[in-house]
Design a protein around this motif. Sequence first.
Motif, PDB file in Angstrom:
ATOM      1  N   TYR A  91       0.242   5.253  -8.729  1.00 32.95           N
ATOM      2  CA  TYR A  91       0.495   4.673 -10.050  1.00 32.95           C
ATOM      3  C   TYR A  91      -0.339   3.413 -10.227  1.00 32.95           C
ATOM      4  CZ  TYR A  91       3.154   2.233 -13.715  1.00 32.95           C
ATOM      5  OH  TYR A  91       3.532   1.562 -14.848  1.00 32.95           O
TER       6      TYR A  91
ATOM      7  N   THR B  48      -2.592   9.125 -10.102  1.00 31.19           N
ATOM      8  CA  THR B  48      -1.735  10.208 -10.574  1.00 31.19           C
ATOM      9  C   THR B  48      -1.147   9.891 -11.939  1.00 31.19           C
ATOM     10  OG1 THR B  48      -1.044  10.432  -8.260  1.00 31.19           O
ATOM     11  CG2 THR B  48       0.140  11.759  -9.883  1.00 31.19           C
ATOM     12  N   LEU B  49      -0.881   8.600 -12.190  1.00 33.08           N
ATOM     13  CA  LEU B  49      -0.200   8.183 -13.412  1.00 33.08           C
ATOM     14  C   LEU B  49      -0.680   6.792 -13.802  1.00 33.08           C
ATOM     15  CD1 LEU B  49       2.131   8.621 -15.527  1.00 33.08           C
ATOM     16  CD2 LEU B  49       3.658   7.529 -13.853  1.00 33.08           C
TER      17      LEU B  49
ATOM     18  N   TYR C  83       0.945   7.128 -21.701  1.00 34.82           N
ATOM     19  CA  TYR C  83       0.819   7.394 -20.272  1.00 34.82           C
ATOM     20  C   TYR C  83      -0.023   8.650 -20.073  1.00 34.82           C
ATOM     21  CZ  TYR C  83       4.242   3.937 -18.732  1.00 34.82           C
ATOM     22  OH  TYR C  83       4.889   2.769 -18.438  1.00 34.82           O
TER      23      TYR C  83
ATOM     24  N   ALA D 203      -1.142  11.371 -17.091  1.00 35.94           N
ATOM     25  CA  ALA D 203      -0.709  11.818 -15.771  1.00 35.94           C
ATOM     26  C   ALA D 203      -1.490  13.037 -15.337  1.00 35.94           C
ATOM     27  CB  ALA D 203       0.782  12.145 -15.787  1.00 35.94           C
TER      28      ALA D 203
END
Length: 515
Positions: free
Chosen positions: A35, A237-238, A480, A482
Motif C-alpha cells: 500500500y 497493490t493499492l 483508489y 488496486a
Amino acid sequence: MKKKILSLLLAAGLLLGLTACGGNGDQSGGDTLIYASGDYTRINPAMDEHGEINILLFNGLTAHDGGNQVVSGLAKDWTFDEDTCTYTFRLEENVKWHDGEPFTAEDVKFTIEAIMDPENGSENAPNYEDVEEISILDEHTISFRLSAPNVAFLDYMTMAILPKHLLEGEDMQSSAFFRAPVGTGPYKLAGWDEGQAITLERNADYFKGAARIEKIVFKIVPDDNAKALQMQSGELTLAHLTPKDTENFLGKEGYDVYEMKTSDYRGILFNFQNPYWTENRDLIPAVCYAIDRQAILDAVVLGRGVTAYGPLQRNIYNNEDVERYDYDPSRARSILEDAGCVMGENGFYERNGQEVGFVISVGAGDQVRLDMAQAAAQQLREVGVNCTVEVPAKVDWGGQMAYLIGWGSPFDADDHTYKVFGTGKGANYSGYSNPLVDQYLTEARQSDDPAVRKEAYANFQTALAEDPAFAFICYVDADYVASAALKGITPDTVLGHHGVGIFWNVTEWTLEANT
C-alpha cells in the motif's frame, strides 16, 4: 499549544515495506499487499487523529461497519443508564495483546485517561471532556459516567486502546513504544525500515478471526506523482491517487478503480492567531466570494466531488439554507471597498496604507491541495487581493497566515465540528472563537433528540457562515487504484478525512493468485 502542534506535525502520514512484485497489473506479490503511504514518524492513535494504519494494529471498544454505523469491537455489548448518564461496556474475554499479555479493563481506563490528561496535549481530548468518572467493575467490565449527554460517545469509543503494561509511566508524546507499537488488532508490526516501509504480518490469534492476507506493507511514497508511477510499474497493490492520475487506469487491464465518496472537504483556514486577521477579519467574506469553487473542482479534481459551503454537507444534519458564498467577484470588491480599501497602483487593494493580501501555506507532497491553493490565489489576485502560496518545510500553526486545510467525518455530526471549531479545542488549529458556535455545538452534543440536534446544527452552520473560520472550497472524492488481484474493497463506503476508512473490513480481503 506547543504539544498540540507537535501532535499534528508528528502525525504526518503512513508507512511500509518493500516487497518485489510483477509488473503492469501483476502486483499481488504472493500473499503480500503493498500500500502506498505517506511517512510516519510515529504510530500514536491516542495523541494523533489520523493514520490509516491504526485500524490494522489496534481496536477500540466499538468499531464502524461499511455503512459507518457503530458496531462491537473490544466490547461485545454495552448499556446506557440515562438517569446517571453512564455507559457500561462488557469486554471480550481472552483477547491478547500482540506480545501475548491479556487485554483487560485496565487498558481501557489507562488509554482514555491518557487522552483526557491536558499534559499530554492530545487533539482527541475534546471527545472525552464530559467524562467525569471511569470505573472498573471487574477485569472485563468498565463504566464511564458523563457530566452531560454526548450522543457521539459510542462513535468516539472506536478510539484505539493502548496497552497499560507497556505505556504506564511513559511520555505519551515521545515514548519509544510509538515506534514499535503493540496492539490487539488483526495485524502486528513485523518491521519498520525508517523512511522506506513499515511491514505488518497477520495476527494469527486475532480474537475476531485471522485475516486472509498474510502481510501488508505500507510503502512510504509521500509524493502523489510517484505513487502513480509505482502503481503503473507494478510496485504497488493499492494506492490513493489524484483524479488526474486515476484517469490513466480507467479500463486498463489488471487494475480496478474505486471512485469513492468521502466527507472530506478542503478550504482555506484563516489563522486568527496571526495579527493580520485580527485587523482584517471583516474582509474574510470578500475572500469567500472571490473563489470560483466549481472552476477549482473541475480543474483540479476533474469534477470528482462537490463544491463546499460548510462542514456538514454529507451529514444528515446539513443546513442547505446557509450563505454559500457563491462566486461573485463584484460583491467581493464591494466588501473590500465598503471596508475602506482603495485600489493601489500595482493592482491590489490597500487598507490603512498596507496592501491587502496573505499567504496560503500548503503541506508538502499534496499536489491536489497545492493546485487548489494556487487556483484560489489566482482568483483572489484577480479581485485585487495579493494572495500567494508557499510550501513550508514545516507547518507553523501559530505563525502562518492561512493554510489549505482538510477535515471531515462520515460519522456523527459532532465529529470534526466540536473539536475543530470550538474555542480552545484540540483540533482548532486556527484559533477560531465564536460564542454562538460554541453554544450550538454544545447543545447538539448534549441531546439525543434528532429535532433538537437538527435545530442546533442548523444554527451552528448559520453562525459559522456569518463569521467564517474557513473559506470552504470543495469535497473531494477518494480515487483508489488496486491490482485486479485484490478483492474485498467495499466501494459504497463513505470515507473520511484523507480517504481513511477503506481498510474497515481488511480481514476479509484476499489476493488472488498471479495470472
